[in-house]
Write a protein that holds these residues in place. Structure first.
Motif, PDB file in Angstrom:
ATOM      1  N   TRP A  12       2.059 -66.102 -83.764  1.00 62.94           N
ATOM      2  CA  TRP A  12       0.901 -65.576 -83.044  1.00 62.94           C
ATOM      3  C   TRP A  12       0.151 -64.571 -83.921  1.00 62.94           C
ATOM      4  N   SER A  13      -1.167 -64.574 -83.787  1.00 56.15           N
ATOM      5  CA  SER A  13      -2.003 -63.540 -84.392  1.00 56.15           C
ATOM      6  C   SER A  13      -2.310 -62.502 -83.322  1.00 56.15           C
ATOM      7  N   ILE A  14      -2.067 -61.236 -83.644  1.00 52.89           N
ATOM      8  CA  ILE A  14      -2.199 -60.185 -82.630  1.00 52.89           C
ATOM      9  C   ILE A  14      -3.167 -59.116 -83.102  1.00 52.89           C
ATOM     10  N   ARG A  15      -4.072 -58.741 -82.217  1.00 49.03           N
ATOM     11  CA  ARG A  15      -4.934 -57.586 -82.422  1.00 49.03           C
ATOM     12  C   ARG A  15      -4.708 -56.631 -81.264  1.00 49.03           C
ATOM     13  N   LEU A  16      -4.791 -55.344 -81.552  1.00 52.06           N
ATOM     14  CA  LEU A  16      -4.619 -54.315 -80.530  1.00 52.06           C
ATOM     15  C   LEU A  16      -5.881 -53.478 -80.437  1.00 52.06           C
ATOM     16  N   LEU A  17      -6.374 -53.282 -79.217  1.00 53.61           N
ATOM     17  CA  LEU A  17      -7.521 -52.413 -78.976  1.00 53.61           C
ATOM     18  C   LEU A  17      -7.105 -51.305 -78.018  1.00 53.61           C
ATOM     19  N   ASP A  18      -7.250 -50.067 -78.433  1.00 56.92           N
ATOM     20  CA  ASP A  18      -7.020 -48.908 -77.580  1.00 56.92           C
ATOM     21  C   ASP A  18      -8.392 -48.391 -77.154  1.00 56.92           C
ATOM     22  N   LEU A  19      -8.727 -48.606 -75.882  1.00 59.43           N
ATOM     23  CA  LEU A  19     -10.081 -48.301 -75.419  1.00 59.43           C
ATOM     24  C   LEU A  19     -10.331 -46.810 -75.248  1.00 59.43           C
ATOM     25  N   SER A  20      -9.325 -45.992 -75.511  1.00 60.95           N
ATOM     26  CA  SER A  20      -9.574 -44.554 -75.490  1.00 60.95           C
ATOM     27  C   SER A  20     -10.472 -44.135 -76.659  1.00 60.95           C
ATOM     28  N   PHE A  21     -10.518 -44.971 -77.705  1.00 63.39           N
ATOM     29  CA  PHE A  21     -11.406 -44.648 -78.823  1.00 63.39           C
ATOM     30  C   PHE A  21     -12.061 -45.883 -79.434  1.00 63.39           C
ATOM     31  N   GLU A  22     -11.833 -47.069 -78.873  1.00 64.22           N
ATOM     32  CA  GLU A  22     -12.459 -48.294 -79.359  1.00 64.22           C
ATOM     33  C   GLU A  22     -13.219 -48.969 -78.225  1.00 64.22           C
ATOM     34  N   MET A  75      -4.442 -57.657 -77.422  1.00 61.36           N
ATOM     35  CA  MET A  75      -3.774 -56.690 -76.550  1.00 61.36           C
ATOM     36  C   MET A  75      -4.708 -55.516 -76.310  1.00 61.36           C
ATOM     37  N   VAL A  76      -4.903 -55.165 -75.029  1.00 58.52           N
ATOM     38  CA  VAL A  76      -5.876 -54.143 -74.665  1.00 58.52           C
ATOM     39  C   VAL A  76      -5.198 -53.049 -73.856  1.00 58.52           C
ATOM     40  N   TRP A  77      -5.403 -51.811 -74.280  1.00 62.32           N
ATOM     41  CA  TRP A  77      -4.929 -50.626 -73.564  1.00 62.32           C
ATOM     42  C   TRP A  77      -6.136 -49.967 -72.913  1.00 62.32           C
ATOM     43  N   PRO A  78      -6.272 -50.063 -71.578  1.00 58.68           N
ATOM     44  CA  PRO A  78      -7.472 -49.547 -70.911  1.00 58.68           C
ATOM     45  C   PRO A  78      -7.576 -48.026 -70.984  1.00 58.68           C
ATOM     46  N   ARG A  79      -8.788 -47.538 -70.721  1.00 61.35           N
ATOM     47  CA  ARG A  79      -9.032 -46.093 -70.713  1.00 61.35           C
ATOM     48  C   ARG A  79      -8.361 -45.437 -69.515  1.00 61.35           C
TER      49      ARG A  79
END
Length: 556
Positions: free
Chosen positions: A76-86, A35-39
């Motif tokens: 399901w295996s879930i990873r979260l990336l917040d691109l505001s700091f990753e 799961m990706v949260w864009p900048r």
């Protein structure tokens, strides 16, 4: 005897039968979902100038994504990336079977980059959120699956179809889910120490009919809310994870159903007593909150500290023309004062560029904001978001700019305005410059704090002493030594300490206002410079039309 074949759409409420001709490979049951949260680009509410001085890296987390994460199958295996700091690395994408993105239109640039990178590596892509609900046909060309609507009652079936390889290219869910089925978000997926606030949602929808608002077209005009015990369970989850700071109740209009909001605030007040008031709240509401004293008092008792109001304009003509009738039922200045004196500090949004606006609107807005002492005042130009009544009217009148790339209220409007565009942009430049000189900003802040009347029940978050010392030292260096407004900074700080050193709520908010100057003063100056550049480009090009002659429609 064989059991009947299960209809894969049987449990989906009012979902379109828009099945793609493309055949997808089954993902299997043990899906790896990234799961990706864009900048976001720098923004008015991004508080980038504050984030330079605090340990946190972002204002708030992606609530939509962690809610969908809670709807995913346990296999399901879930990873979260917040691109505001990753950073999004190639190995992250290669790990995933499915890349899931939620996005607002303001995140457009980074969203398209994420989708492109994922597809280039052969990853399946899925996008939802407000932008997907507004422009699904465009995003259909950029993602394998586009979701329109709200996911609570349908995502289990969609996940099953993704596992089988039978998922659609576009899902259009028309029915609005019962909010009682919304799960506790997966707060455990977050790096909680990276955020200045946490967020929860109580209700969706708004009963009003503002022409420029897409909330009512995306979430409906009948507000739906969670039972109080559901929201309390979410707060208990945050509390158990160690959260001890602010929580933003993200409802676009917290008092859309004021009876349900009142029930919740009674429950929140009891919860605050149980948890020693270590968490404070803020939210958004319509200005008719001023006419609901019982609800105001209950919000204060529940430890709400401040509220955002959509005031938009002091122009009655513009309010009528945009069908924002709720702002015409009382004196706006009096209503702001009543809310603040009842215990809620007020911040607000303002708009210029309505059809009825003339060249006096910028000074009128400035005078109104100064009179009401609204310190954090976001002023921008009117836009016509897809799905709104304004968008439809602009298209009907031949005024819509189809290829507009506007993503914020500081971009040129996506329609032809009555005021000549250079006049509108330069007027907004003048308005922002006037609002955010150090003298005007700190002057409004001091007057707003003097008139704000917090109650004994309102308790600011108690952050660790070392945290507070670190932030204070950073503020003194960056603002008190290095900034070009350091004299105004020290005057405000000394006055606030002298007046409110023994009043924790006022001192806390005064320090928030002080820190925020590092954002608002710099960001407003940056926007003003960009607006002036745009005006210069327009004036250097071929002569720009003087403005449209438009018969302003009377609201029906």
């Amino acid at each position: 005897m064989l059991a009947p074949v299960k209809d894969p759409f049987q449990q989906l409420p009012s979902i379109s039968n828009d099945i793609s001709a493309k055949q997808f490979e089954p993902l299997g049951q043990a899906v790896k979902a990234l799961m990706v949260w864009p900048r976001f680009p720098p923004s008015f509410w991004g508080f980038e100038g504050v984030l330079e001085m605090v340990p946190e890296k972002s204002v708030m987390p992606p609530l939509g994504l962690i809610t969908v994460a809670a709807l995913c199958p346990s296999s399901w295996s879930i990873r979260l990336l917040d691109l505001s700091f990753e950073e999004l690395r190639e190995e992250d994408l290669l790990w995933a079977d499915l890349v899931m993105v939620s996005s607002m239109q303001a995140q457009r640039t980074d969203t398209l980059d994420v989708l492109s990178r994922a597809r280039d590596l052969g990853r399946r892509t899925f996008i939802g959120g407000p932008w997907a609900s507004s422009e699904p046909e465009f995003l259909k060309t950029r993602a394998d699956h586009v979701f329109v609507g709200e996911a609570e009652e349908v995502f289990a079936e969609i996940a099953y179809q993704l596992e089988l390889g039978t998922a659609q290219s576009i899902y259009r869910v028309k029915d609005k889910p019962d909010m009682s089925v919304s799960p506790v978000p997966r707060f455990d997926l977050l790096h909680m120490n990276k955020y200045t606030s946490m967020s929860v949602q109580f209700s969706r929808g708004c009963p009003f009919q503002c022409e420029f608002c897409d909330i009512i077209t995306i979430y409906g005009r009948r507000p739906r809310a969670k039972p109080p015990e559901k929201l309390i369970a979410e707060l208990d989850a945050l509390h158990a994870l160690g959260w001890r700071n602010e929580v933003f109740i993200v409802d676009d209009n917290f008092i859309g159903n004021h009876k349900l909001a009142l029930q919740l605030t009674h429950s929140l007040a009891a919860w605050q007593e149980r948890t020693k008031r270590v968490i404070s709240f803020y939210t958004e509401a319509s200005i008719d909150l001023a006419d609901k004293p019982e609800l105001l008092a209950s919000m204060v008792e529940a430890n709400f500290m401040y509220v955002f109001l959509g005031i938009e304009t002091p122009s009655a003509e513009a309010l009528k023309g945009s069908s924002k009738f709720q702002n015409l039922r009382g004196d706006l200045v009096t209503q702001v004062s009543k809310i603040r004196e009842s215990g809620l500090w007020v911040l607000a949004g303002f708009i210029v560029g309505f059809d009825s606006d003339d060249e006096t609107i910028f000074e009128r807005q400035l005078q109104f904001i100064d009179k009401t002492a609204i310190t954090w005042a976001m002023a921008g130009v009117l836009q016509a978001p897809p799905t709104t009544a304004l968008f439809d009217r602009m298209k009907r009148e031949g005024r819509l700019i189809e290829d507009s790339t506007a993503t914020t209220n500081f971009s040129p409007p996506n329609f032809k305005t009555v005021l000549p565009l250079p006049v509108l942009l330069r007027g907004l430049n003048t308005l922002l410059t006037g609002l955010y000189t150090p003298e005007n900003y700190f002057g409004r802040a001091m007057r707003s704090l003097e008139s704000w009347q917090p109650r004994p029940a309102q308790k600011p978050p108690e952050l660790p002493l070392l945290y507070n010392l670190r932030v204070f030292v950073q503020s003194m260096w960056q603002q008190g030594v290095c900034s070009n407004y350091r004299l105004a900074y020290w005057r405000f700080l000394v006055t606030a300490i002298r007046k409110w050193a023994m009043q924790p709520a006022k001192m806390w908010l005064a320090f928030m206002v002080l820190l925020s100057a590092n954002h608002f003063l710099k960001y407003a100056r940056s926007v003003a410079e960009d607006l002036e550049e745009q005006c210069q480009m327009l004036e250097d090009a071929e002569p720009y039309p003087q403005g449209l002659v438009v018969a302003v429609e009377s609201p029906s």
